[in-house]
Design a protein around this motif. Structure first.
Motif, PDB file in Angstrom:
ATOM      1  N   HIS A 212      17.721  -3.922   1.007  1.00  0.00           N
ATOM      2  CA  HIS A 212      16.888  -2.992   0.247  1.00  0.00           C
ATOM      3  C   HIS A 212      17.331  -3.054  -1.215  1.00  0.00           C
ATOM      4  CE1 HIS A 212      14.376   0.442  -0.594  1.00  0.00           C
ATOM      5  NE2 HIS A 212      15.405   1.011  -1.209  1.00  0.00           N
ATOM      6  N   ASP A 224       6.462   2.955   8.023  1.00  0.00           N
ATOM      7  CA  ASP A 224       5.780   1.826   7.379  1.00  0.00           C
ATOM      8  C   ASP A 224       4.280   2.132   7.376  1.00  0.00           C
ATOM      9  OD1 ASP A 224       4.959   1.440   9.972  1.00  0.00           O
ATOM     10  OD2 ASP A 224       6.233  -0.307  10.339  1.00  0.00           O
ATOM     11  N   THR A 451      10.477   1.518  -0.286  1.00  0.00           N
ATOM     12  CA  THR A 451      10.244   0.636   0.867  1.00  0.00           C
ATOM     13  C   THR A 451       8.810   0.128   0.891  1.00  0.00           C
ATOM     14  OG1 THR A 451      11.926   1.859   2.112  1.00  0.00           O
ATOM     15  CG2 THR A 451      10.455   0.443   3.380  1.00  0.00           C
ATOM     16  N   THR A 455       7.984  -3.764   0.416  1.00  0.00           N
ATOM     17  CA  THR A 455       7.398  -4.440   1.582  1.00  0.00           C
ATOM     18  C   THR A 455       6.015  -4.999   1.287  1.00  0.00           C
ATOM     19  OG1 THR A 455       8.610  -2.890   2.984  1.00  0.00           O
ATOM     20  CG2 THR A 455       6.860  -4.180   4.040  1.00  0.00           C
ATOM     21  N   TYR A 456       5.179  -4.200   0.606  1.00  0.00           N
ATOM     22  CA  TYR A 456       3.772  -4.572   0.460  1.00  0.00           C
ATOM     23  C   TYR A 456       3.398  -5.089  -0.933  1.00  0.00           C
ATOM     24  CZ  TYR A 456       3.668  -2.323   4.956  1.00  0.00           C
ATOM     25  OH  TYR A 456       3.939  -2.002   6.265  1.00  0.00           O
ATOM     26  N   THR A 557      -1.452  -5.602   6.440  1.00  0.00           N
ATOM     27  CA  THR A 557      -0.100  -5.315   6.949  1.00  0.00           C
ATOM     28  C   THR A 557       0.310  -6.357   7.985  1.00  0.00           C
ATOM     29  OG1 THR A 557      -1.035  -3.845   8.621  1.00  0.00           O
ATOM     30  CG2 THR A 557      -0.328  -2.843   6.558  1.00  0.00           C
TER      31      THR A 557
END
Length: 557
Positions: A212, A224, A451, A455-456, A557
């Motif tokens: 992270h 998520d 996060t 992540t995205y 996703t």
């Protein structure tokens, strides 16, 4: 080969007939017993809490009064009184009170767990919160010493009369506040959160967590996007939303008219649970004040007005050091805001009364923070002379008044405005300035935001990190204030609808990530923190619901 069940008989021990219960069954039975025990404990806690409430006294009076009614018979007394409560609407009021407590009260812990576990289960979080409180108190005490001003004093009679006369126009007062400073600002609090560590992970046990790259380095479970979709299912692309489907381009008969009709029906039923479900699609402007009051279980009885007047009397009679902090904060924030400057007088009235309200102390049972203590002069260190300071246990920080400002658009009577703010604070806002592991706590929100971005939107996250513009340094102030002062008021109220509807602050982190996603193209061009802040300086033109929908339901996703 057939399998025969052994028979019990002479010469055959009972143990030979026994079949071991599968482990899964035993585990499920244990879970069911635990759930039953937890439920019993929760019911007992809520009953105990309601027994001390005004509602309990009213129900008792109504029960006694009902005994005079001809339909109440001795042989079926219990059932007849229940039926009376149902017909007269008191059963619904009791249901709303229980539902309100369920929304606020933490899940039951083990009966043997100490009280501090109810406040915060993780030891290192409790220690960090304790250290932060000491730092705040030190700042307050040093200001008190530097300025030679007592923490509290009784106002002279002349000052009391003067304050009473200008109660509704305190904004015209211009006291010299140049020597006063906010006890802390959101950026100070962020530095504390950045340095937060779980000592159990110091030896590099969790390699996955070390990947992270954000500022928050504590291992908490956050959702998520698939989990968020499941949580915020009513925000889906195929479900009507106020904030999208009530725009001028969409004919009102497609969604808006029917939504308003249902809202009126919910209000007529006076059902808190139904109101909470309804508001997930947004509240019509004309119904919002009543819907929020219903969800927060605010009834605005004559005794509530009397209680507010008692708080006002306390403000008139006593001068607290925190009063100057409140004045200073309103002058620095709301008074300079294009939307809220007209409500300056309301803000003073509500916040000064709030600082005296000892009923707010009740929320510290489930808040990781603890109310600060002071001592009567000359009795330092003697516990029997210790008092909570300020009386509500909450020291205001820079931007605190912005929690109240948007509510001024909904409630025009100060005591109703006050009740709503107090309930919003003890349910939601306290979590934005205390250190805890709660999913709606500010630490979890920061981690969820980072996060989601990492992540995205990994390219954007890495780019901003490389140029020294960690996204959290920009978005933290939005989340701490629940976006108050950053979004246009109509958009902010639509956002707060969803906070109330889902009984969660997680939507703040999702919106913060969605804002970065929306401005991603521009942000990929910047080369410094100052430039990134400039790109995100003005959020007043953004539309909340399209951003949330696109980020949650149109992201791959």
């Amino acid at each position: 080969m057939k399998c025969h069940r052994p028979r019990v008989g002479p010469g055959r021990p009972f143990s030979s007939c026994w079949r071991p219960v599968p482990a899964a069954w035993r585990a499920r039975a244990g879970e069911m017993l635990q759930e039953e025990s937890d439920l019993s404990l929760l019911i007992a806690q809520i009953v105990q809490k309601l027994k001390g409430s005004n509602l309990y006294a009213q129900l008792e009076r109504q029960a006694w009064a009902s005994l005079q009614r001809p339909e109440i018979r001795l042989e079926s007394l219990k059932e007849d009184i229940k039926e009376f409560f149902k017909i007269s609407g008191w059963e619904k009021k009791l249901q709303n009170a229980v539902y309100s407590e369920l929304n606020v009260y933490p899940l039951p812990s083990h009966p043997a767990a100490p009280p501090e576990h109810l406040k915060e289960p993780l030891v290192y979080m409790r220690k960090a919160q304790g250290s932060w409180e000491k730092r705040i108190l030190k700042s307050l005490n040093s200001m008190c010493t530097e300025l030679s001003i007592p923490l509290a004093r009784k106002r002279p009679v002349g000052q009391q009369k003067e304050l009473l006369n200008k109660w509704n126009e305190m904004g015209t007062d211009e006291p010299d506040l140049s020597l006063f400073r906010p006890v802390y600002a959101p950026k100070d609090f962020l530095e504390v959160l950045i340095n937060l560590r779980n000592p159990n992970y110091e030896n590099g046990d969790s390699l996955s967590f070390r990947t992270h790259l954000g500022l928050i380095q504590v291992p908490l479970k956050v959702k998520d996007i698939p989990e968020l979709k499941e949580c915020f299912v009513e925000l889906g692309l195929n479900i009507g939303q106020l904030g999208i489907d009530d725009s001028t381009q969409v004919p009102p008969e497609f969604f808006e008219n029917e939504h308003v009709r249902i809202g009126q029906k919910v209000l007529a039923e006076q059902d808190s649970a139904a109101a909470q479900q309804y508001i997930r699609q947004g509240s019509p402007t004309a119904l919002r004040a009543e819907l929020w009051a219903l969800i927060l279980n605010i009834s605005s009885q004559p005794e509530d007005l009397l209680y507010y007047e008692q708080l006002k009397t306390n403000v008139i009679q006593h001068d607290l050091l925190v009063d100057s902090l409140i004045y200073k904060d309103v002058k620095l924030t709301a008074s300079n805001d294009d939307y809220y400057f007209v409500f300056e007088d309301y803000l003073y009235q509500v916040l000064l009364c709030f600082s005296r309200d000892t009923s707010v102390l009740g929320h510290f049972a489930y808040n990781s923070a603890s109310p600060p203590k002071s001592y009567i002069r000359g009795k330092l260190g003697l516990e029997e002379y210790a008092v909570f300071y300020p009386p509500n246990g909450v020291i205001p920080f820079h931007g605190f008044s912005m929690y109240v400002a948007p509510l001024c658009f909904l409630y025009h009577e100060p005591y109703k405005l006050y009740q709503t703010f107090r309930e919003m604070y003890v349910r939601f806002f306290f979590r934005l300035h205390s250190i805890s592991s709660h999913p709606s706590g500010i630490v979890s929100l920061c981690l969820l935001f980072e996060t989601l971005l990492q992540t995205y939107l990994p390219q954007l996250f890495y780019h901003l990190r490389e140029i020294g513009a960690q996204p959290l340094r920009i978005s933290f102030k939005w989340m701490v204030r629940a976006f108050s002062g950053y979004l246009a008021t109509d958009q902010l109220l639509l956002l707060w609808d969803r906070i109330l509807g889902y009984n969660s602050l997680e939507v703040l982190a999702v919106l913060a990530a969605a804002v970065f996603a929306f401005r991603a193209v521009n942000l990929m061009e910047v080369t410094s923190l100052a430039a990134a802040e400039a790109v995100l300086a003005d959020l007043s033109t953004l539309k909340v619901m399209p951003l949330l929908q696109i980020f949650l339901f149109a992201t791959v996703t």
